[in-house]
Structure formats: C-alpha cells, structure tokens
Write a protein that holds these residues in place. Structure first.
Motif, PDB file in Angstrom:
ATOM      1  N   GLN A  79       0.699  -1.054  -0.429  1.00  0.00           N
ATOM      2  CA  GLN A  79      -0.014  -0.297   0.477  1.00  0.00           C
ATOM      3  C   GLN A  79       0.457   1.067  -0.381  1.00  0.00           C
ATOM      4  OE1 GLN A  79      -3.621   0.363  -0.510  1.00  0.00           O
ATOM      5  NE2 GLN A  79      -2.637   2.637  -0.957  1.00  0.00           N
ATOM      6  N   LEU A  80       2.308   1.079   0.674  1.00  0.00           N
ATOM      7  CA  LEU A  80       3.468   2.115   0.772  1.00  0.00           C
ATOM      8  C   LEU A  80       3.661   2.672  -0.267  1.00  0.00           C
ATOM      9  CD1 LEU A  80       4.343   2.117   4.540  1.00  0.00           C
ATOM     10  CD2 LEU A  80       2.908   4.562   4.017  1.00  0.00           C
ATOM     11  N   GLU A  81       4.160   1.478  -0.784  1.00  0.00           N
ATOM     12  CA  GLU A  81       4.202   1.707  -2.144  1.00  0.00           C
ATOM     13  C   GLU A  81       4.006   2.149  -3.698  1.00  0.00           C
ATOM     14  OE1 GLU A  81       6.059  -2.435  -2.620  1.00  0.00           O
ATOM     15  OE2 GLU A  81       7.824  -1.917  -1.392  1.00  0.00           O
ATOM     16  N   ARG A  82       2.460   1.453  -3.528  1.00  0.00           N
ATOM     17  CA  ARG A  82       1.392   2.223  -4.822  1.00  0.00           C
ATOM     18  C   ARG A  82       1.635   4.189  -4.359  1.00  0.00           C
ATOM     19  NH1 ARG A  82      -2.351  -2.392  -3.890  1.00  0.00           N
ATOM     20  NH2 ARG A  82      -2.313  -3.678  -5.694  1.00  0.00           N
ATOM     21  N   ASP A  83       1.113   4.541  -3.476  1.00  0.00           N
ATOM     22  CA  ASP A  83       1.054   5.751  -2.620  1.00  0.00           C
ATOM     23  C   ASP A  83       2.648   6.010  -3.366  1.00  0.00           C
ATOM     24  OD1 ASP A  83      -1.270   5.181  -1.137  1.00  0.00           O
ATOM     25  OD2 ASP A  83      -0.615   5.355   0.661  1.00  0.00           O
ATOM     26  N   VAL A  84       3.482   6.314  -2.880  1.00  0.00           N
ATOM     27  CA  VAL A  84       4.978   6.019  -3.397  1.00  0.00           C
ATOM     28  C   VAL A  84       4.881   6.712  -4.449  1.00  0.00           C
ATOM     29  CG1 VAL A  84       7.925   6.433  -3.393  1.00  0.00           C
ATOM     30  CG2 VAL A  84       5.883   6.041  -1.061  1.00  0.00           C
ATOM     31  N   TYR A  85       4.914   4.964  -5.902  1.00  0.00           N
ATOM     32  CA  TYR A  85       4.805   5.315  -6.823  1.00  0.00           C
ATOM     33  C   TYR A  85       3.667   6.602  -7.516  1.00  0.00           C
ATOM     34  CZ  TYR A  85       3.893   4.347 -11.718  1.00  0.00           C
ATOM     35  OH  TYR A  85       3.837   3.842 -12.894  1.00  0.00           O
ATOM     36  N   ASP A  86       1.979   6.532  -6.589  1.00  0.00           N
ATOM     37  CA  ASP A  86       1.542   7.095  -7.210  1.00  0.00           C
ATOM     38  C   ASP A  86       2.081   8.732  -6.893  1.00  0.00           C
ATOM     39  OD1 ASP A  86      -0.326   5.901  -8.008  1.00  0.00           O
ATOM     40  OD2 ASP A  86      -1.867   6.096  -6.584  1.00  0.00           O
ATOM     41  N   GLY A  87       2.481   8.954  -6.133  1.00  0.00           N
ATOM     42  CA  GLY A  87       2.701  10.335  -5.253  1.00  0.00           C
ATOM     43  C   GLY A  87       4.265  10.803  -6.280  1.00  0.00           C
ATOM     44  N   SER A  88       4.861   9.781  -6.436  1.00  0.00           N
ATOM     45  CA  SER A  88       6.293  10.076  -7.459  1.00  0.00           C
ATOM     46  C   SER A  88       6.468  10.718  -9.554  1.00  0.00           C
ATOM     47  CB  SER A  88       7.285   9.330  -7.857  1.00  0.00           C
ATOM     48  OG  SER A  88       7.989   8.726  -6.403  1.00  0.00           O
ATOM     49  N   LEU A  89       4.858   9.528  -9.716  1.00  0.00           N
ATOM     50  CA  LEU A  89       4.096  10.092 -10.770  1.00  0.00           C
ATOM     51  C   LEU A  89       3.935  11.429 -11.236  1.00  0.00           C
ATOM     52  CD1 LEU A  89       3.996   8.570 -13.432  1.00  0.00           C
ATOM     53  CD2 LEU A  89       2.117   7.631 -12.772  1.00  0.00           C
ATOM     54  N   ARG A  90       3.180  12.261  -9.689  1.00  0.00           N
ATOM     55  CA  ARG A  90       2.625  13.230  -9.359  1.00  0.00           C
ATOM     56  C   ARG A  90       3.818  14.136 -10.068  1.00  0.00           C
ATOM     57  NH1 ARG A  90      -0.834  10.844  -7.001  1.00  0.00           N
ATOM     58  NH2 ARG A  90       0.064  11.913  -5.250  1.00  0.00           N
ATOM     59  N   LEU A  91       4.234  14.323  -8.728  1.00  0.00           N
ATOM     60  CA  LEU A  91       5.674  15.593  -8.637  1.00  0.00           C
ATOM     61  C   LEU A  91       6.043  15.420  -9.109  1.00  0.00           C
ATOM     62  CD1 LEU A  91       6.547  17.366  -6.256  1.00  0.00           C
ATOM     63  CD2 LEU A  91       7.402  15.217  -5.319  1.00  0.00           C
ATOM     64  N   LEU A  92       6.745  14.159  -9.686  1.00  0.00           N
ATOM     65  CA  LEU A  92       8.262  13.857 -11.075  1.00  0.00           C
ATOM     66  C   LEU A  92       8.233  13.185 -11.971  1.00  0.00           C
ATOM     67  CD1 LEU A  92      10.408  12.517  -8.038  1.00  0.00           C
ATOM     68  CD2 LEU A  92      10.324  14.558  -8.262  1.00  0.00           C
ATOM     69  N   GLY A  93       7.372  12.699 -12.443  1.00  0.00           N
ATOM     70  CA  GLY A  93       6.788  12.041 -13.666  1.00  0.00           C
ATOM     71  C   GLY A  93       7.745  10.864 -14.273  1.00  0.00           C
ATOM     72  N   ASN A 105       9.631  -1.429  -7.188  1.00  0.00           N
ATOM     73  CA  ASN A 105       9.754  -1.689  -6.056  1.00  0.00           C
ATOM     74  C   ASN A 105       8.638  -2.336  -6.037  1.00  0.00           C
ATOM     75  OD1 ASN A 105      12.311  -0.575  -5.043  1.00  0.00           O
ATOM     76  ND2 ASN A 105      11.642   0.917  -3.806  1.00  0.00           N
ATOM     77  N   LEU A 106       7.336  -1.649  -6.127  1.00  0.00           N
ATOM     78  CA  LEU A 106       6.205  -2.134  -6.346  1.00  0.00           C
ATOM     79  C   LEU A 106       5.805  -3.352  -7.237  1.00  0.00           C
ATOM     80  CD1 LEU A 106       2.906  -1.938  -5.773  1.00  0.00           C
ATOM     81  CD2 LEU A 106       2.884   0.087  -7.927  1.00  0.00           C
ATOM     82  N   ALA A 107       6.792  -3.320  -8.304  1.00  0.00           N
ATOM     83  CA  ALA A 107       6.366  -4.596  -9.096  1.00  0.00           C
ATOM     84  C   ALA A 107       7.332  -5.778  -8.019  1.00  0.00           C
ATOM     85  CB  ALA A 107       7.453  -4.167 -10.106  1.00  0.00           C
ATOM     86  N   ALA A 108       8.719  -5.446  -7.282  1.00  0.00           N
ATOM     87  CA  ALA A 108       9.159  -6.929  -6.397  1.00  0.00           C
ATOM     88  C   ALA A 108       7.888  -6.976  -5.724  1.00  0.00           C
ATOM     89  CB  ALA A 108      10.416  -5.792  -5.950  1.00  0.00           C
TER      90      ALA A 108
END
Length: 121
Positions: A79-93, A105-108
């Motif tokens: 759940q945290l990894e999903r949140d980090v991925y979504d946040g990174s996508l929005r923030l960084l592209g 990390n999410l895929a692993a």
C-alpha cells in the motif's frame, strides 16, 4: 544517544528530523525491525503533521515500506509503495529516476505476493 540529544527539539527542527531518520535506519540495519517500525511510523506522522515537502513524505513512506518488507508484512508495504509510486508520478513524472525506482519496488512486492498479472500492468 542520538535520539535523547534531540528529543526536546521542536518537530520543525531539521536536525531533529534527521536524528529520527538516522535512528530508524540504524535500528533496521541492526535487525531491530519492530523497533524501527515504531520510529518510522512516528517520523511519517511527524512529516505529515508539519506539512513537510512531498519529497520528504515520499522518502519517509519508502523507508516505512522497507521496514514492513523486513518484517514480512508485504500487504502493508504494498500500500505504501503504491502511494509512493502515485506521488512520484505526480511530483516527478514517469521518466524520473525516483519514479522508476518506486515502480520497480512496487513490482517486486507484487512478485513476492505472486500477483504476477498485476505486476505486468
């Protein structure tokens, strides 16, 4: 000693935040993951309370997800990894190095949970 030295400082003090992060990481490095979990949860809560920059919150979430991994609590980590991925996508592209690391990390974790189809998407 690190924790006690900075305990009286306000949450907005950068040295306090760094000391808390160092303590959590040190506990993980010495295999004291249950104790690290308590510290890392507190750190994330503090970061959210003080309105820390999104990048700091993402880093705290990533660190907490890693500790959940060490403890074998993969669903919490996921759940945290999903949140980090979504946040990174929005923030960084999607092309940014940190976003790529977060999706890896999410895929692993999905792989560890044997959710192969979800990991492919």
């Amino acid at each position: 000693a690190c924790w006690k030295t900075y305990l009286g400082r306000p949450e907005t003090d950068k040295i306090y935040v760094m000391a808390m992060n160092t303590l959590g990481s040190g506990l993980d490095e010495t295999g004291r993951h249950a104790e690290a979990l308590v510290v890392k949860k507190a750190e994330l809560s503090m970061q959210l309370r003080r309105g820390a920059p999104a990048s700091s919150i993402l880093a705290a979430q990533t660190n907490l997800a890693n500790t959940y991994q060490y403890l074998g609590r993969l669903e919490h980590s996921l759940q945290l990894e999903r949140d980090v991925y979504d946040g990174s996508l929005r923030l960084l592209g999607e092309e940014h190095r940190d976003t790529i690391i977060s999706v890896n990390n999410l895929a692993a974790t999905l792989f560890k949970l044997k959710r192969f189809e979800e990991a492919k998407s």
